[in-house]
Design an enzyme around this catalytic site. Structure first.
Site, PDB file in Angstrom:
ATOM      1  CD  GLN A   8      -3.108  -4.392   6.638  1.00 43.06           C
ATOM      2  OE1 GLN A   8      -2.890  -3.444   5.955  1.00 43.06           O
ATOM      3  NE2 GLN A   8      -3.873  -5.461   6.632  1.00 43.06           N
ATOM      4  CE  LYS A  18      -3.917  -2.487   2.271  1.00 44.21           C
ATOM      5  NZ  LYS A  18      -4.375  -2.977   3.498  1.00 44.21           N
ATOM      6  CG  ASP A  34      -9.471   0.297   5.169  1.00 47.68           C
ATOM      7  OD1 ASP A  34      -9.169  -0.159   4.053  1.00 47.68           O
ATOM      8  OD2 ASP A  34      -8.633  -0.244   6.145  1.00 47.68           O
TER       9      ASP A  34
END
Ligand code: NDP
Length: 280
Positions: A91, A47, A114
Site C-alpha cells: 500500500q 482489499k 499492482d
C-alpha cells in the site's frame, strides 16, 4: 448514461469466486501496510475483505511506520519465496524514510499485482502486457462495457502519474486510440479537453472539469476521489453538469474505485494461473 461500474465490478468478482471455488490451492494475496494512515487502512481493509469474499487466501501484514528499509525488504523477499502467495500488494504511499521505488522493484514481477514494477510497466509500453496497473486496466474494462470501439478515437488523459495517468495513456494507445496526455503545465486545458471523444481525468482536484469543457457525446471517466470539507466524496469532474453532455460517465463514489479492487482480484488470479503454468 451512467456506466454501472458497481455491477460490472460485482460481475467480475462473482466470476472469479466461481473459478476459485473449483481450485484445490487458492490464489494468495499479501497486502502490506506500513504505518497507520487512516485512508490507507480503509483501502487495505477493503482489499483484504474482497479477497476473502472471492475465496482467496489472504494475508494482511501491518508494519510500524518506523520499520527500517532492510526489514521491509526482508519481508518482501520472504513473500517472494512463499508459494502460498501469488500477489504482493504494497500500500502506497510509504513513510518518507523508505525508498518506495527500490521496494517496489524488489517485488517479484510475477507477484506484482499492482503492475508497478518497471518490468510490468515496460511490457505494457511494448504492448506485450503481463500484470497491468489496476486502475487503468479497470478503466479499460469500463470502456469495453460501453461497446464503443476505441480504435482511432481522440482520447485525452488528464494527469500523468505513474500509477494512473501514464499507464492509462498507454492502455488507450494499445487499444488503437490517439492519445493526448495533460499535466499541471498543460496550456489551455479546457481547449484540449474539448477535443476528447474519450476523457479520463486523474488529477485529484475536486470538480475541476466542468460540463461546458466537455465535447458533446464524449465518454467521461472520472478517476479522482476527493473529500470535501463536508465529508462528501466527489470526483475531478463536476458530475451534474458533465452528465448532461457526456454519452457515458462514471460516478464518484461507486465508479472507478470498485473497478480497481475487482481488477486487483483479476490480476491476482492471473498471477496464480501463471504460477500454476510454471509449476507444470
Ligand atoms: P498524483 O498527484 O500522483 O498525480 C496527479 C497528476 O495530475 C499529475 O500528473 C499532475 O501533473 C496532474 N495535475 C495536477 N494539477 C493539474 C492541473 N491543474 N491540470 C492538469 N493536470 C494536473 O495523483 P494520482 O494519479 O495518484 O491520483 C489522481 C486522483 O485519482 C486522486 O484523486 C486519487 O485519489 C485518485 N485515484 C483513484 C483511484 C481509484 O481507484 N478510483 C486509484 C488511484 C488514484 P504533474 O505531473 O505536472 O505534477
Amino acid at each position: 448514461m451512467i456506466i454501472n461500474c458497481k455491477q460490472i465490478a460485482q460481475d467480475i468478482r462473482k466470476n472469479i469466486a466461481e473459478q476459485v471455488a473449483n481450485l484445490k490451492r487458492k490464489p494468495g494475496l499479501a497486502v502490506i501496510l506500513v504505518g497507520a494512515d487512516p485512508a490507507s487502512e480503509i483501502y487495505v481493509r477493503n482489499k483484504s475483505k474482497a479477497c476473502k469474499e472471492v475465496g482467496f487466501y489472504s494475508e494482511s501484514i501491518s508494519k510500524p511506520a518506523n520499520i527500517s528499509q532492510s526489514e521491509l525488504l526482508a519481508e518482501i523477499r520472504r513473500l517472494n519465496a512463499d508459494d502460498k502467495i501469488d500477489g504482493i500488494l504494497l500500500q502506497l504511499p510509504l513513510p518518507a524514510h523508505l525508498d518506495a521505488n527500490l521496494i517496489v522493484e524488489t517485488i517479484n514481477p510475477t507477484k506484482d499485482v499492482d503492475g508497478f514494477h518497471s518490468e510490468n510497466i515496460g511490457k505494457l509500453l511494448q504492448n506485450k502486457p503481463q500484470l497491468r496497473p489496476c486502475t487503468p486496466k479497470g478503466v479499460m474494462t469500463l470502456l469495453a462495457a460501453t461497446g464503443v470501439d476505441l480504435a482511432g478515437k481522440n482520447c485525452v488523459v488528464v494527469g500523468a502519474s505513474n500509477i494512473v495517468g501514464r499507464p492509462m495513456a498507454i492502455e488507450l494507445l494499445n487499444a488503437g486510440a490517439t492519445v493526448l496526455i495533460c499535466n499541471s503545465k498543460t496550456q489551455d486545458l479546457a481547449g484540449k479537453i474539448k477535443q476528447a471523444e474519450v476523457l479520463v481525468v486523474a488529477v485529484g482536484r475536486a470538480k475541476m472539469v466542468h460540463g461546458d469543457w466537455i465535447k458533446s457525446g464524449a465518454i467521461v471517466i472520472d478517476v479522482g476521489i476527493n473529500r470535501l470539507d463536508s465529508g462528501k466524496l466527489v470526483g475531478d469532474v463536476d458530475f451534474i453538469s458533465a452528465e448532461k453532455i457526456a454519452s457515458w460517465i462514471t460516478p464518484v463514489p461507486g465508479g472507478v474505485g470498485p473497478m480497481t479492487i475487482a481488477t486487483l482480484l483479476e490480476n491476482t488470479l492471473t498471477a496464480y494461473q501463471n504460477h500454476q503454468m510454471r509449476e507444470k
